[in-house]
Write a protein that holds these residues in place. Structure first.
Motif, PDB file in Angstrom:
ATOM      1  N   ALA A  92       0.836  -1.207   0.000  1.00  0.00           N
ATOM      2  CA  ALA A  92       0.000   0.000   0.000  1.00  0.00           C
ATOM      3  C   ALA A  92       0.864   1.248   0.000  1.00  0.00           C
ATOM      4  N   LEU A  93       1.954   1.219   0.739  1.00  0.00           N
ATOM      5  CA  LEU A  93       2.879   2.361   0.759  1.00  0.00           C
ATOM      6  C   LEU A  93       3.485   2.555  -0.627  1.00  0.00           C
ATOM      7  N   ALA A  94       3.779   1.448  -1.295  1.00  0.00           N
ATOM      8  CA  ALA A  94       4.354   1.534  -2.641  1.00  0.00           C
ATOM      9  C   ALA A  94       3.334   2.077  -3.640  1.00  0.00           C
ATOM     10  N   MET A  95       2.050   1.868  -3.358  1.00  0.00           N
ATOM     11  CA  MET A  95       1.019   2.393  -4.265  1.00  0.00           C
ATOM     12  C   MET A  95       0.785   3.883  -4.030  1.00  0.00           C
ATOM     13  N   THR A 208       5.013   0.411  -8.662  1.00  0.00           N
ATOM     14  CA  THR A 208       6.213   0.514  -9.489  1.00  0.00           C
ATOM     15  C   THR A 208       7.444   0.274  -8.621  1.00  0.00           C
ATOM     16  N   LEU A 209       8.476  -0.257  -9.262  1.00  0.00           N
ATOM     17  CA  LEU A 209       9.673  -0.622  -8.514  1.00  0.00           C
ATOM     18  C   LEU A 209      10.334   0.572  -7.834  1.00  0.00           C
ATOM     19  N   PRO A 210      10.459   1.728  -8.507  1.00  0.00           N
ATOM     20  CA  PRO A 210      11.031   2.873  -7.789  1.00  0.00           C
ATOM     21  C   PRO A 210      10.205   3.196  -6.537  1.00  0.00           C
ATOM     22  N   ASN A 211       8.865   3.071  -6.630  1.00  0.00           N
ATOM     23  CA  ASN A 211       8.011   3.349  -5.475  1.00  0.00           C
ATOM     24  C   ASN A 211       8.152   2.294  -4.395  1.00  0.00           C
ATOM     25  N   LYS A 216      10.189   1.630   1.270  1.00  0.00           N
ATOM     26  CA  LYS A 216      10.968   1.032   2.370  1.00  0.00           C
ATOM     27  C   LYS A 216      11.339   2.082   3.403  1.00  0.00           C
ATOM     28  N   LYS A 217      11.387   3.344   2.976  1.00  0.00           N
ATOM     29  CA  LYS A 217      11.780   4.390   3.911  1.00  0.00           C
ATOM     30  C   LYS A 217      10.569   4.974   4.648  1.00  0.00           C
ATOM     31  N   LYS A 218       9.376   4.616   4.203  1.00  0.00           N
ATOM     32  CA  LYS A 218       8.184   5.162   4.878  1.00  0.00           C
ATOM     33  C   LYS A 218       7.974   4.431   6.203  1.00  0.00           C
ATOM     34  N   LYS A 219       7.383   5.150   7.161  1.00  0.00           N
ATOM     35  CA  LYS A 219       7.273   4.587   8.518  1.00  0.00           C
ATOM     36  C   LYS A 219       6.042   3.710   8.677  1.00  0.00           C
TER      37      LYS A 219
ATOM     38  N   VAL B 344       7.739  -2.586 -12.620  1.00  0.00           N
ATOM     39  CA  VAL B 344       6.664  -2.926 -11.690  1.00  0.00           C
ATOM     40  C   VAL B 344       6.866  -4.347 -11.187  1.00  0.00           C
ATOM     41  N   MET B 345       6.307  -4.593 -10.011  1.00  0.00           N
ATOM     42  CA  MET B 345       6.325  -5.956  -9.494  1.00  0.00           C
ATOM     43  C   MET B 345       4.888  -6.389  -9.293  1.00  0.00           C
TER      44      MET B 345
END
Lengths: 269, 494
Positions: A92-95, A208-211, A216-219, B344-345
């Motif tokens: 969800a954080l990555a989205m 997305t992979l960059p996201n 990973k840095k989000k709390k 994307v994964m």
């Protein structure tokens, strides 16, 4: 309550800068073939692929879209579950969610987490975080309960927009199109409110992979039901879980008279 | 030159059904007998009414690509190995040519009659006889559809070591006869490595029973290996014992967008270093391939922008956390090295299936656009895409032609496709024999996995030296002295 006073003073019914709390649940992946446990009290979850509940993907997606339109300022994603629920929060954080809350229960006990307990947890989180809007998935694909949104709205005494397939922000209120048996129903809800997302609400984005890396840095804050003052003792007891009966093979008959015979034989005529 | 934007303007469904004999006008029918009513009666007595078809044979006569078509008058479908033996024995005695046929999904015209050869269909030999759940071995007949075999062994926690887009139609017997490759060679190796035993029927009807469920058996010449990849020219495969890998619990998929083919190769190298033993597919495609599946089949790309190249990597393992850790390391290394600009994964099995479907539907999408000239070649990895660029250059004077490249990066296997609205000998002459000469010069293979069939048989000289070809002909004569088994295929006829 104190919360309502806070809301009226600070928000002034503007439809921008909202803070949203989204709930997500880690469930067995939709595409996996389910197997009933040998003790018939549940399904096999060990070593089985899990992912975010599909309706919760719609919930997060809607929050992210509202953030892109600047209606929403902050998205907090929360999940109640075992240690692995963190993966779902990370997705969800990555989205696009900003931070996460993991209300952890011991591994293996998550099957005992029922909608009443989850609703109480979310009510406590609402008290803590004071969001303007809560978005949950319509139902989880493991229990198909479709209860948490309604229970939560009742506990908070907030309006609810369930089975939402369209959500639009108006002047100080949200217009929600609901999918109901007869068709579609439009309702208007004032904030704060609880919404449950249906599948046709939106097309969830891929993480997305960059996201994923940024995420990973989000709390993610960790807590347990006890620290929120919530009793999650199950009120419902599962007696038995069985596979649906195997579909019987049909019979092909060469002509109408044979059909009549067979129907009479089986007592249908 | 055609751009991605213009793809939609090309008329869809440009079907080109050509008789094998017209595509190769110099190919003459061999000295075989003609089918008579007595032959049909004999077949009917052996296989029964249900096993003999004399009408509605287009589906058997024409290949999946609608590029070659024969004119057989009968399709015989035996139900048992004894029936196969009786049918072949009769055909051998009568000097009737026979084409064994599986799911008819071949891409080199190898499973269709060229003239009036009898089609021997394996469709009724579709029994899955036995699964050993401890050894992980399945015993089944050649006419089992790959998807059905996969579903059946899944019930025991196993998977078939072979997967390809045609899985819903192709037969395991055909997969063996063509030695199909597919998506998972990079993980499970070539199919022949998973074959423990086989039963075949020789052209004279003799049954050679080499069925075995033993993992190791070094007792004499391994004749079944000759049949694997023989494309139906040495006899008919009727049964196989196949070794099965465990069904993976955790399947993950990542798609990267890259600016150049060099970047794709770097991504690939990094991903193999980080993922190691859990890699189960490494595929690539170019932007025109992605545009084709987007526009023609309506399959959306999960990436926001379009990229010159796409690299797809799939992992399969028994522990989700373990695999995710490896994948996250891989993603970090790829972006740190700057060899992908986006990616994307898959967050769920559905998303993973969708991403793989983008790669698997390139062939159907291109088929709908026009006539496809398909080249399936092995090349040194650094030369893989330069061949596509060279062909594109050579085809630049043809307005409505375009060329794409995609394929099994993990096996150095390029699928080069050139598409024109209609078949044209002019276009063909620009592509061939240049493409074979170039591949030969780079010491690659002119047919990585599709086989020689009818379309490439005459190019065998680009792949093997005369001594080797001569030995192949000698062996063909040993197994099939009357030359009735799938004539005009695999070995040069012209």
């Amino acid at each position: 309550s104190q919360y309502f006073q806070h809301y009226y003073i600070t928000n002034n019914l503007r439809m921008s800068g909202l803070r949203v709390l989204v709930g997500v649940k880690r469930v067995i992946d939709y595409a996996v073939k389910i197997r009933v446990r040998p003790d018939s009290l549940g399904v096999v979850t060990d070593g089985v692929k899990h992912s975010m509940n599909p309706f919760d993907e719609n919930a997060i997606e809607e929050a992210v879209r509202m953030k892109q339109k600047k209606i929403v300022k902050e998205i907090i994603v929360a999940s109640c579950g075992p240690p692995q629920a963190q993966e779902t929060i990370r997705t969800a954080l990555a989205m696009g969610a900003d931070r996460g809350i993991h209300v952890e229960v011991p591994a293996g006990t998550d099957a005992n987490l029922q909608p009443l307990g989850v609703a109480k947890i979310f009510a406590a989180l609402v008290e803590q975080e004071k969001p303007d809007l809560v978005i949950l998935g319509k139902q989880a694909i493991d229990d198909d309960a479709n209860q948490t949104t309604q229970l939560l709205a009742g506990m908070l005494d907030w309006p609810q927009g369930t089975m939402a397939s369209v959500v639009s922000a108006g002047d100080g209120a949200l217009t929600i199109t609901r999918e109901i048996d007869g068709g579609l129903e439009d309702i208007s809800v004032s904030l704060p409110a609880v919404i449950s997302a249906d599948l046709r609400l939106n097309e969830p984005r891929y993480a997305t992979l960059p996201n994923i890396m940024k995420a990973k840095k989000k709390k993610i804050a960790k807590m347990d039901p006890a620290s929120l003052g919530v009793d999650i003792t199950p009120r419902l007891k599962i007696l038995n879980v069985v596979d649906p009966p195997v579909r019987q093979a049909g019979d092909k008959v060469p002509d109408v008279s044979t059909l009549m015979e067979k129907l009479k034989e089986k007592g249908h005529l | 030159m055609i751009s991605a934007r213009n793809l939609l303007k090309l008329s869809p469904l440009c079907l080109q059904v050509r008789h094998g004999s017209r595509m190769f006008p110099q190919l003459k029918r061999g000295q075989f007998s003609r089918l008579t009513d007595e032959d049909i009666n004999y077949f009917t007595r052996v296989v029964g009414q249900n096993g003999v078809k004399t009408e509605d044979l287009d589906h058997y006569n024409t290949d999946w690509l609608d590029t070659v078509s024969g004119y057989t008058e009968v399709v015989v479908s035996p139900k048992t190995v004894e029936q196969v033996s009786a049918v072949l024995s009769h055909c051998n005695h009568r000097r009737l040519a026979v084409v064994p046929q599986g799911g008819n999904t071949g891409l080199v015209g190898g499973s269709n009659p060229v003239f009036d050869e009898i089609v021997l269909s394996l469709e009724r030999l579709n029994n899955i006889s036995h699964i050993d759940p401890y050894a992980g071995v399945v015993d089944c007949e050649a006419g089992v559809i790959l998807q059905n075999l996969s579903d059946k062994v899944e019930e025991h926690g196993y998977t078939v070591p072979l997967d390809l887009g045609a899985r819903g139609s192709c037969f395991i017997g055909g997969n063996l006869a063509t030695h199909a490759g597919g998506l998972r060679v990079v993980r499970y190796g070539q199919l022949r490595g998973s074959v423990l035993g086989m039963r075949v029927v020789l052209p004279d009807g003799q049954v050679l029973d080499g069925r075995s469920m033993m993992r190791k058996d070094n007792t004499g010449y391994d004749i079944k290996q000759l049949f694997i990849g023989s494309e139906g020219t040495l006899g008919v495969i009727t049964d196989v014992s196949l070794l099965l890998p465990q069904t993976p619990v955790s399947v993950n998929m990542a798609l990267f967008g890259c600016d150049s083919f060099d970047d794709v190769i770097k991504c690939y190298r990094l991903s193999r270093q980080c993922l190691g033993e859990i890699v189960s597919a490494c595929e690539f495609m170019d932007s025109l391939c992605m545009a084709s599946v987007n526009n023609i089949l309506g399959l959306a790309s999960p990436l926001e922008d379009s990229h010159p190249f796409y690299y797809l990597v799939e992992t399969s393992g028994m522990n989700q956390e373990h695999d995710m850790e490896k994948l996250e390391t891989c993603i970090e290394r790829v972006f740190d090295a700057g060899c992908a600009t986006d990616g994307v994964m898959a967050a769920s099995r559905d998303q993973a299936k969708h991403m793989m479907s983008l790669r698997e539907n390139i062939a159907p999408a291109l088929k709908a656009v026009g006539f496809n000239y398909k080249y399936d070649v092995s090349l040194p990895i650094k030369d893989m895409y330069s061949l596509v660029e060279q062909i594109r250059l050579r085809m630049r004077s043809m307005d409505e032609a375009f060329s794409v490249g995609y394929g099994h990066l993990g096996d150095n296997n390029l699928h080069l496709n050139v598409i024109t609205p209609h078949y044209s000998t002019e276009a063909l002459s620009v592509i061939e024999p240049f493409v074979y000469e170039e591949v030969s010069r780079l010491r690659g293979s002119i047919s990585a996995e599709h086989g020689m069939g009818l379309k490439k048989a005459n190019y065998l000289g680009y792949a093997k030296d005369p001594g080797m070809i001569s030995m192949m002909k000698t062996l063909k004569n040993v197994f099939d002295p009357n030359g009735i088994m799938n004539p005009y295929k695999l070995l040069p006829w012209g």
